[in-house]
Design an enzyme around this catalytic site. Sequence first.
Site, mmCIF file in Angstrom:
data_model
loop_
_atom_site.group_PDB
_atom_site.id
_atom_site.type_symbol
_atom_site.label_atom_id
_atom_site.label_comp_id
_atom_site.label_asym_id
_atom_site.label_seq_id
_atom_site.Cartn_x
_atom_site.Cartn_y
_atom_site.Cartn_z
ATOM 1 N N ASN A 50 -3.103 34.759 -34.097
ATOM 2 C CA ASN A 50 -2.464 33.476 -33.863
ATOM 3 C C ASN A 50 -1.009 33.770 -33.521
ATOM 4 O O ASN A 50 -0.378 34.617 -34.149
ATOM 5 C CB ASN A 50 -2.587 32.645 -35.149
ATOM 6 C CG ASN A 50 -1.974 31.268 -35.052
ATOM 7 O OD1 ASN A 50 -0.760 31.100 -35.126
ATOM 8 N ND2 ASN A 50 -2.812 30.262 -34.911
ATOM 9 N N CYS A 54 4.538 24.183 -32.601
ATOM 10 C CA CYS A 54 5.961 24.413 -32.868
ATOM 11 C C CYS A 54 6.797 23.759 -31.760
ATOM 12 O O CYS A 54 6.307 23.519 -30.664
ATOM 13 C CB CYS A 54 6.220 25.904 -32.936
ATOM 14 S SG CYS A 54 5.348 26.778 -31.654
HETATM 15 C C1 LIG Z 1 -0.030 27.707 -46.021
HETATM 16 C C2 LIG Z 1 -0.529 27.450 -44.634
HETATM 17 C C3 LIG Z 1 -0.029 28.178 -43.547
HETATM 18 C C4 LIG Z 1 -0.479 27.960 -42.253
HETATM 19 N N1 LIG Z 1 0.023 28.706 -41.221
HETATM 20 C C5 LIG Z 1 -0.479 28.529 -39.958
HETATM 21 C C6 LIG Z 1 -0.040 29.357 -38.877
HETATM 22 O O1 LIG Z 1 0.772 30.282 -39.047
HETATM 23 N N2 LIG Z 1 -0.532 29.107 -37.631
HETATM 24 C C7 LIG Z 1 -1.450 28.107 -37.400
HETATM 25 O O2 LIG Z 1 -1.865 27.929 -36.265
HETATM 26 N N3 LIG Z 1 -1.906 27.338 -38.414
HETATM 27 C C8 LIG Z 1 -1.436 27.526 -39.685
HETATM 28 N N4 LIG Z 1 -1.925 26.750 -40.718
HETATM 29 C C9 LIG Z 1 -2.948 25.717 -40.447
HETATM 30 C C10 LIG Z 1 -4.354 26.206 -40.786
HETATM 31 O O3 LIG Z 1 -4.720 27.309 -39.986
HETATM 32 C C11 LIG Z 1 -5.386 25.084 -40.610
HETATM 33 O O4 LIG Z 1 -5.372 24.665 -39.278
HETATM 34 C C12 LIG Z 1 -5.111 23.890 -41.524
HETATM 35 O O5 LIG Z 1 -4.673 24.316 -42.785
HETATM 36 C C13 LIG Z 1 -6.320 22.990 -41.695
HETATM 37 O O6 LIG Z 1 -7.392 23.671 -42.286
HETATM 38 P P1 LIG Z 1 -7.712 23.638 -43.869
HETATM 39 O O7 LIG Z 1 -7.695 22.185 -44.260
HETATM 40 O O8 LIG Z 1 -9.039 24.279 -44.003
HETATM 41 O O9 LIG Z 1 -6.635 24.389 -44.531
HETATM 42 C C14 LIG Z 1 -1.466 26.961 -42.021
HETATM 43 C C15 LIG Z 1 -1.982 26.235 -43.104
HETATM 44 C C16 LIG Z 1 -1.544 26.465 -44.404
HETATM 45 C C17 LIG Z 1 -2.126 25.669 -45.531
#
Ligand SMILES: Cc1cc2nc3c(=O)[nH]c(=O)nc-3n(C[C@H](O)[C@H](O)[C@H](O)COP(=O)(O)O)c2cc1C
Lengths: 256, 314
Positions: free
Chosen positions: B110, B141
């Site tokens: 990513n 972003c």
């Molecule tokens: C702590 C944290 C950090 C994340 N960092 C990124 C990231 O660096 N890049 C990205 O595309 N999504 C990032 N996400 C989003 C997740 O990849 C995902 O799309 C989102 O959390 C929804 O899925 P979930 O409900 O299963 O967590 C992050 C999510 C969390 C909770």
Amino acid sequence: MNKYLTATIKENSRINGSNNLLALYIKDTSENPVPGQFYMLEVSSSYDPLLKRPLSIFRKINNELQFLYRIKGKGTEKLQKMREGTNISIIGPLGNGYPLPSEKQIPLLIAGGVGVASIFSLAEKLDKKAYVFYGGRNKDELVMKDEIRNFAKELFISTDDGSEGEKGTVIDILNKFLDSQGSMESLVIYVCGPLPMLRAVAEVAVNKKIAGYISAEENMACGIGACLGCVIKTKHNYKRVCREGPVFSIHEIIWE
Amino acid sequence: MKLFGNNKNSSTVDLSVNIGGLKLKNPVMTASGTFGYGAEYSEFIDLNRLGAIIVKGLSYTPREGNPVPRIVETPAGMLNAIGLQNIGTEAFIKEKLPFLRKFKTPVITNFFGDSIDEFKKSAEALSSADGVHALEMNISCPNKKAGWIIFGTDPKVMGKAVSSVRKTTKLPLIVKLTPNVTDICVMAKVAEDSGADAISMINTITGMAIDIRRRTPILANVVGGLSGPAIRPVAVRMVWQAHKAVKIPIIGIGGIMTAQDALEFLIAGARGVAVGTANFVNPHATIEIIDGIEKFLIEEGVHNINDIIGSLWT
Ligand SMILES: Cc1cc2nc3c(=O)[nH]c(=O)nc-3n(C[C@H](O)[C@H](O)[C@H](O)COP(=O)(O)O)c2cc1C
Ligand SMILES: Cc1cc2nc3c(=O)[nH]c(=O)nc-3n(C[C@H](O)[C@H](O)[C@H](O)COP(=O)(O)OP(=O)(O)OC[C@H]3O[C@@H](n4cnc5c(N)ncnc54)[C@H](O)[C@@H]3O)c2cc1C
Ligand code: FES
């Protein structure tokens, strides 16, 4: 070794004030924790609260893990309502733990409030070597005093309202002790407690050039270094409290 | 969906899927930012069992991230404002990839930037690294040069960014959509038309939590991204809508905790799923989900997972 464990609640009871003791029985073989390490504990079988809560290991006796916890919010309230026999999932032991003092060092163990949990486990390990300083709001907030006295060279107590020990803060009793000492060189501080207290102890340590370690706290989601949620500012940028910590050199932290 | 009755032979269940040219042994991946760089979870699960590992978002140069508190729990979910803290592409390639190369599981990196130039530089560096199998472009972003417009919310800005990155890489390019838009189908279509091989959705939903006694926001960054079970219905709806709007494969993300949750996404039209916040709660979540999907297919008598993808009756 396996760190994701199923535990059965063996005891979950109020000690005094808002302090509780939780004893968990684990069937699986697991790593032995060292003082200063912690576990992530499931506090509800539903998704609300969703995240596990970090608690320092207080004691491990055979297959029983013990924790001291204080009711703070939703998670710890739910935890308190969980009854004996309930199975919960836990992750641990996690984090680095306290580095032990050298033969020549005189350890000063400083605990504020429920921070006594991890300080207790260290005092037990050091067996009569350490001076322990323990501060709380009042007499009813202090736990395990007699046990600590057994493990400590000496126990100094302070309460905000003067209901036990000296009236004042743990910093007051620490300073009094330090004033009675000649050289600071052989001393080493270990401190665990609320943030304002950590900050105050760090200030003393920096001013008097005393070596030492603090156990830091930050909101955690994973507890294993993956989410980057729990960082603390250090002289070497952000470090993860759950992975590089929770114990850090007292001189390494940048207080903001 | 075809129903064959109970199938006794489990070895006939084929879980493999193809996501824009990337072959996966099963559809279950790890959502970026919730699985570190992989090593963090390797002491809990066998990384070889995963469909793919999607690592923490990378920028060309390292980033420090936001001050704390960075996370706060909300009902059935959490808000995070990590601020994209990461070690940068160069350190990732040098320090983290060698470990990941030891596994048979494809690695999806990513990545993000605050200008098209930075996106391109990261994509180029990651594409030429041994052991990177696909790129996931995080457009959540802000684009500094275009005056802090979020890449993923303005169709024109996003289209330009995706087609520029497309030219710099031969690897499968996945564009990760943000749900913070009025019409997700418009954005999905822009991604497809700009050359994306797949889309992943959803990223977190912007949210906020307040300390009522201090009357201050709880997160240092004031707002954060909501994730966890609380967002799943929104994510399922968006995947279903996007599935009707585009032909490229979709990776469904958002609050997946169990195999049932993952199956909802697959039936809605996702060809793969990524598990995020669930990893924090249960480090074995991904493996339990893979096993659970397989068990479900056996019970339903479905031999090939592709037969269930997009099988929703409406
Ligand atoms: C702590 C944290 C950090 C994340 N960092 C990124 C990231 O660096 N890049 C990205 O595309 N999504 C990032 N996400 C989003 C997740 O990849 C995902 O799309 C989102 O959390 C929804 O899925 P979930 O409900 O299963 O967590 C992050 C999510 C969390 C909770
Ligand atoms: C490494 C570590 C070891 C810990 N050991 C112990 C222990 O042995 N005994 C004990 O009682 N507590 C300990 N804590 C603190 C404990 O984790 C929190 O009190 C608990 O998570 C609060 O959860 P809650 O749902 O009750 O509160 P929430 O509803 O989540 O929050 C209530 C209040 O508590 C604060 N809070 C939330 N999480 C934390 C946290 N991680 N640290 C400090 N404050 C927090 C919130 O900011 C808020 O003001 C430890 C924390 C860490 C990081
Ligand atoms: S709690 Fe996730 S990195 Fe520390």
